[in-house]
Design an enzyme around this catalytic site. Structure first.
Site, mmCIF file in Angstrom:
data_model
loop_
_atom_site.group_PDB
_atom_site.id
_atom_site.type_symbol
_atom_site.label_atom_id
_atom_site.label_comp_id
_atom_site.label_asym_id
_atom_site.label_seq_id
_atom_site.Cartn_x
_atom_site.Cartn_y
_atom_site.Cartn_z
ATOM 1 N N GLY A 12 -37.459 -64.465 -63.177
ATOM 2 C CA GLY A 12 -36.231 -64.454 -62.857
ATOM 3 C C GLY A 12 -35.622 -63.319 -62.393
ATOM 4 N N ASN A 14 -35.543 -61.828 -59.337
ATOM 5 C CA ASN A 14 -34.999 -62.410 -58.087
ATOM 6 C C ASN A 14 -34.034 -63.270 -58.036
ATOM 7 O OD1 ASN A 14 -36.709 -60.921 -55.545
ATOM 8 N ND2 ASN A 14 -38.305 -61.447 -57.164
ATOM 9 N N ARG A 66 -50.851 -85.187 -60.765
ATOM 10 C CA ARG A 66 -50.033 -84.216 -59.790
ATOM 11 C C ARG A 66 -49.119 -85.115 -58.839
ATOM 12 N NH1 ARG A 66 -49.641 -78.996 -60.882
ATOM 13 N NH2 ARG A 66 -48.400 -78.072 -58.968
ATOM 14 N N LEU A 94 -45.897 -76.588 -53.131
ATOM 15 C CA LEU A 94 -44.747 -77.497 -52.955
ATOM 16 C C LEU A 94 -45.680 -78.917 -52.599
ATOM 17 C CD1 LEU A 94 -42.089 -75.788 -50.969
ATOM 18 C CD2 LEU A 94 -42.288 -76.186 -53.672
ATOM 19 N N ASN A 108 -39.090 -68.186 -48.967
ATOM 20 C CA ASN A 108 -39.947 -67.826 -50.200
ATOM 21 C C ASN A 108 -40.005 -66.354 -49.880
ATOM 22 O OD1 ASN A 108 -41.875 -67.810 -52.133
ATOM 23 N ND2 ASN A 108 -43.484 -67.341 -50.683
ATOM 24 N N HIS A 110 -42.097 -63.146 -50.718
ATOM 25 C CA HIS A 110 -43.572 -62.855 -51.100
ATOM 26 C C HIS A 110 -43.676 -61.128 -51.400
ATOM 27 C CE1 HIS A 110 -47.859 -62.962 -51.520
ATOM 28 N NE2 HIS A 110 -48.005 -62.162 -50.827
ATOM 29 N N ASP A 151 -47.958 -68.813 -47.498
ATOM 30 C CA ASP A 151 -47.438 -67.606 -46.700
ATOM 31 C C ASP A 151 -47.508 -67.503 -45.413
ATOM 32 O OD1 ASP A 151 -46.890 -66.944 -49.644
ATOM 33 O OD2 ASP A 151 -48.805 -65.913 -49.823
ATOM 34 N N GLU A 181 -37.559 -56.574 -52.736
ATOM 35 C CA GLU A 181 -37.256 -58.095 -53.010
ATOM 36 C C GLU A 181 -35.832 -58.142 -53.303
ATOM 37 O OE1 GLU A 181 -40.124 -60.101 -55.522
ATOM 38 O OE2 GLU A 181 -41.616 -58.578 -55.476
HETATM 39 C C1 GAR Z 1 -41.723 -61.739 -57.666
HETATM 40 O O1 GAR Z 1 -42.590 -60.583 -57.428
HETATM 41 C C2 GAR Z 1 -42.103 -62.660 -56.229
HETATM 42 O O2 GAR Z 1 -42.309 -61.802 -55.005
HETATM 43 C C3 GAR Z 1 -43.727 -63.205 -56.785
HETATM 44 O O3 GAR Z 1 -43.335 -63.393 -58.188
HETATM 45 C C4 GAR Z 1 -42.604 -62.458 -58.768
HETATM 46 C C5 GAR Z 1 -41.430 -63.253 -59.430
HETATM 47 O O4 GAR Z 1 -40.743 -62.333 -59.983
HETATM 48 N N1 GAR Z 1 -43.868 -64.106 -56.023
HETATM 49 C C6 GAR Z 1 -45.250 -64.348 -55.337
HETATM 50 O O5 GAR Z 1 -46.128 -63.548 -55.553
HETATM 51 C C7 GAR Z 1 -45.335 -65.684 -54.402
HETATM 52 N N2 GAR Z 1 -46.773 -65.608 -53.752
HETATM 53 P P1 GAR Z 1 -39.077 -62.808 -60.777
HETATM 54 O O6 GAR Z 1 -39.419 -64.015 -61.674
HETATM 55 O O7 GAR Z 1 -38.831 -61.660 -61.636
HETATM 56 O O8 GAR Z 1 -38.374 -62.854 -59.732
#
Ligand code: GAR
Length: 195
Positions: A12, A14, A66, A94, A108, A110, A151, A181
């Protein structure tokens, strides 16, 4: 006021960047109504609770199949009447019905410069492993709208990050988070909230 829900699966950071950006005024006109995780042990849920935000877990493990999970997940999301759904490290595909219902209202983050190192199988550290294996000198992060593909939706913001000699996937992941990010995800939300 833009009502957002943040979907998470792990640490978490982000989500934390969004919370901090709201506190510091980088994001305005926005309220986080709920944080939803598929994983009850996700530290992101603690971060939400610490910030006084409603934190909910809807786990596939609690449903027979699912389809049942998808239905319950979508029902939970609908409860909050969200204007925008933010996938911040959400590692669940999703439900198609959700993509249709919330078209152009799901974004999202990425951890690469899409269309590089994205699509099926590219998530988390695997993205950075791929970039290092290929020997790219520049990588980065992308915020995009979510459509039926993986994506593949329209790109909103991107930011480039340098790959350095001796980088490991973990070191590169951290740099991409810090330099890209945690900056462009709050920026994208603020743009949408104030457009
Ligand atoms: C982040 O680096 C995000 O970009 C990636 O997962 C991580 C989550 O980190 N997402 C993907 O790879 C989606 N394809 P966080 O839980 O510390 O935010």
């Amino acid at each position: 006021m833009l009502k957002i829900g943040v979907m998470v699966s792990g640490g978490g950071t982000n989500l934390q960047a969004i919370i901090d950006a709201m506190k510091s005024g980088v994001i305005t006109n926005t309220e986080i109504k709920v944080v939803i995780s598929n994983n009850k042990n996700a530290y992101a849920l603690e971060r939400a609770k610490n910030a006084g935000i409603e934190a909910v877990c809807v786990s596939p493990k609690d449903f027979p199949d699912r389809a049942a999970f998808n239905e319950a997940f979508l029902e939970k999301v609908d409860e909050y009447h969200l204007d925008l759904i933010v996938l911040a490290g959400f590692l669940v595909t999703l439900p198609e019905a959700m993509i249709q219902r919330y078209r152009n209202r799901i974004i999202n983050i990425h951890p690469s410069l899409i269309p590089s190192f994205c699509g099926v199988g590219y998530y988390g550290l695997k993205v950075h492993e791929g970039a290092l294996k290929r020997g790219v000198k520049i990588t980065g992060a992308t915020v995009h709208y979510v459509d039926e593909g993986v994506d593949s939706g329209p790109i909103i913001l991107q930011k480039a990050v340098e790959v350095k000699e001796g980088d490991t996937p973990e070191i590169l992941q951290r740099r991409v988070m810090e330099e890209a990010e945690w900056i462009i995800l709050p920026q994208a939300i603020n743009m949408i909230a104030n457009q």
